[in-house]
Enzyme design. Structure first.
Site, PDB file in Angstrom:
ATOM      1  N   SER A   1       7.308  -2.515  -3.823  1.00 53.70           N
ATOM      2  CA  SER A   1       7.135  -2.678  -3.366  1.00 53.70           C
ATOM      3  C   SER A   1       6.164  -4.088  -4.197  1.00 53.70           C
ATOM      4  CB  SER A   1       6.106  -2.461  -2.371  1.00 53.70           C
ATOM      5  OG  SER A   1       6.523  -1.197  -1.600  1.00 53.70           O
TER       6      SER A   1
ATOM      7  N   PHE B   1       1.253  -1.397   0.328  1.00 56.00           N
ATOM      8  CA  PHE B   1      -0.286   0.034  -0.048  1.00 56.00           C
ATOM      9  C   PHE B   1       1.387   1.412  -0.296  1.00 56.00           C
ATOM     10  CE2 PHE B   1      -0.011   2.321   4.419  1.00 56.00           C
ATOM     11  CZ  PHE B   1       1.029   1.039   5.065  1.00 56.00           C
TER      12      PHE B   1
ATOM     13  N   ILE C   1       9.810  -2.850   1.644  1.00 57.47           N
ATOM     14  CA  ILE C   1       8.304  -3.492   0.931  1.00 57.47           C
ATOM     15  C   ILE C   1       7.037  -2.542   1.776  1.00 57.47           C
ATOM     16  CG2 ILE C   1       6.781  -5.103   0.076  1.00 57.47           C
ATOM     17  CD1 ILE C   1       9.588  -7.372   0.467  1.00 57.47           C
ATOM     18  N   LYS C   2       6.133  -1.607   1.304  1.00 58.33           N
ATOM     19  CA  LYS C   2       5.441  -1.257   2.243  1.00 58.33           C
ATOM     20  C   LYS C   2       4.864  -1.972   2.364  1.00 58.33           C
ATOM     21  CE  LYS C   2       3.463   3.360   3.377  1.00 58.33           C
ATOM     22  NZ  LYS C   2       3.137   3.447   4.508  1.00 58.33           N
ATOM     23  N   ASN C   3       4.167  -3.336   3.114  1.00 57.01           N
ATOM     24  CA  ASN C   3       3.454  -3.883   3.091  1.00 57.01           C
ATOM     25  C   ASN C   3       1.804  -3.963   4.150  1.00 57.01           C
ATOM     26  OD1 ASN C   3       3.878  -6.067   5.700  1.00 57.01           O
ATOM     27  ND2 ASN C   3       5.642  -5.699   4.950  1.00 57.01           N
TER      28      ASN C   3
END
Ligand code: PMP
Length: 295
Positions: free
Chosen positions: A58, A35, A152-154
């Site tokens: 990401s 996101f 990683i903007k998880n």
């Protein structure tokens, strides 16, 4: 709940009440997705290009295909912002693995989903923004990068939530996470900077931090304005002895830190912070007045 359409789900504009996600979406079931949080001012998304690039990276890192190209995403963002009641606010873009059978294996997921929502976001009160945040160094360590790369903007923030709960328990405003080696990584949703003898320092993202867009902007603004800046591994000792300390993030913007584990930070807000905050505000004005630059 607003009744005007301000959510966009896989090509459809809907109201907040109509915006629904399947309980079989693997984003909901397993946090399988990525996101972005984006601010907009004067109906203009701020640092949009940088956010779209990070979203793509990401997604690529977890082998997830963003189901729309950048032009389609731009159009969708424009519609959502247009429908939002106010000129400024906050956008959330979410890409999930989509709906699939129970079980982790993503191969059964039909297709990825893209959600875009607009809302207001005030993660810090005006009082804290002026007086500064009280930080604690959490005992919860940042997940190691060789387990899940911090760039990683998880969709799984449990690690940070546990740290934030420690801050709440301690009567503080926010927590800093150390990495496995005991060095400073970042706040729960912010990057961290300190000032030592006029020099601005922040940990490299390889220490377990998100490659923050506000962080990168602050570094750039410092470089452009003659403030000495470097990426450097930091320990809790460095934080305790800093002349200034502040956090950066899309939600937080730039917020000064007044206390770390009960030790008072020398200057809050400090001179370097004040200068950078002013440059940051000018950048917002500059981007949001430039009607040519939606991207
Ligand atoms: N670290 C984490 C874990 C975050 O969630 C955020 C917020 N996106 C940040 C740092 C700050 O990054 P940015 O400036 O890109 O919002």
């Amino acid at each position: 709940m607003s009744e005007s359409p301000q959510c966009w789900i896989n090509g459809e504009l809907v109201t907040q009440n109509e915006a629904k996600v399947s309980v079989f979406d693997h984003g909901f079931l397993y946090g399988d997705g990525v996101f972005e949080g984006i601010r907009f001012f004067n109906k203009h998304p701020f640092m949009l290009y940088e956010h779209l690039i990070r979203l793509q990276k990401s997604a690529k890192a977890i082998a997830l295909e963003v189901p729309y190209d950048n032009q389609a995403i731009l159009n969708a963002i424009e519609q959502v912002i247009h429908n939002f009641a106010e000129d400024s606010g906050y956008l959330r873009l979410i890409v999930t693995r989509g709906v699939g059978p129970l079980g982790l294996d993503p191969t059964g997921c039909s297709e990825p989903s893209l959600f875009i929502m607009a809302d207001q976001l005030a993660i810090v009160s005006e009082r804290i923004r002026t007086a500064g945040v009280r930080l604690i160094i959490a005992s919860t360590r940042r997940l190691p990068n060789d387990g899940l790369d911090s760039r990683i903007k998880n969709l799984n923030y449990l690690n940070q939530i546990l740290a934030r709960m420690e801050a709440n328990e301690a009567g503080a405003d926010e927590a800093v996470l150390l990495n496995q080696a005991g060095r400073v990584a970042e706040g729960t949703t912010e990057n961290i900077f300190i000032v030592v003898e006029g020099k601005l320092l922040t940990p490299p993202v390889t220490e377990g931090a998100l490659d923050g867009i506000t962080r990168n902007l602050v570094i750039q603004l410092a470089q452009q304005n003659g403030i000495s800046v470097a990426e450097s591994p930091l320990t809790s000792y460095d934080l305790y002895n800093a002349d200034e300390c502040f956090l950066t993030g899309t939600g937080a913007e730039l917020i000064p830190v007044c206390k770390i584990d009960g030790r008072r930070v020398n200057a809050c807000p400090g001179a370097v912070y004040k200068q950078l905050e002013e440059y940051y505000r000018k950048t917002i004005v500059c981007q949001s007045e430039n009607t040519q630059r939606f991207l």
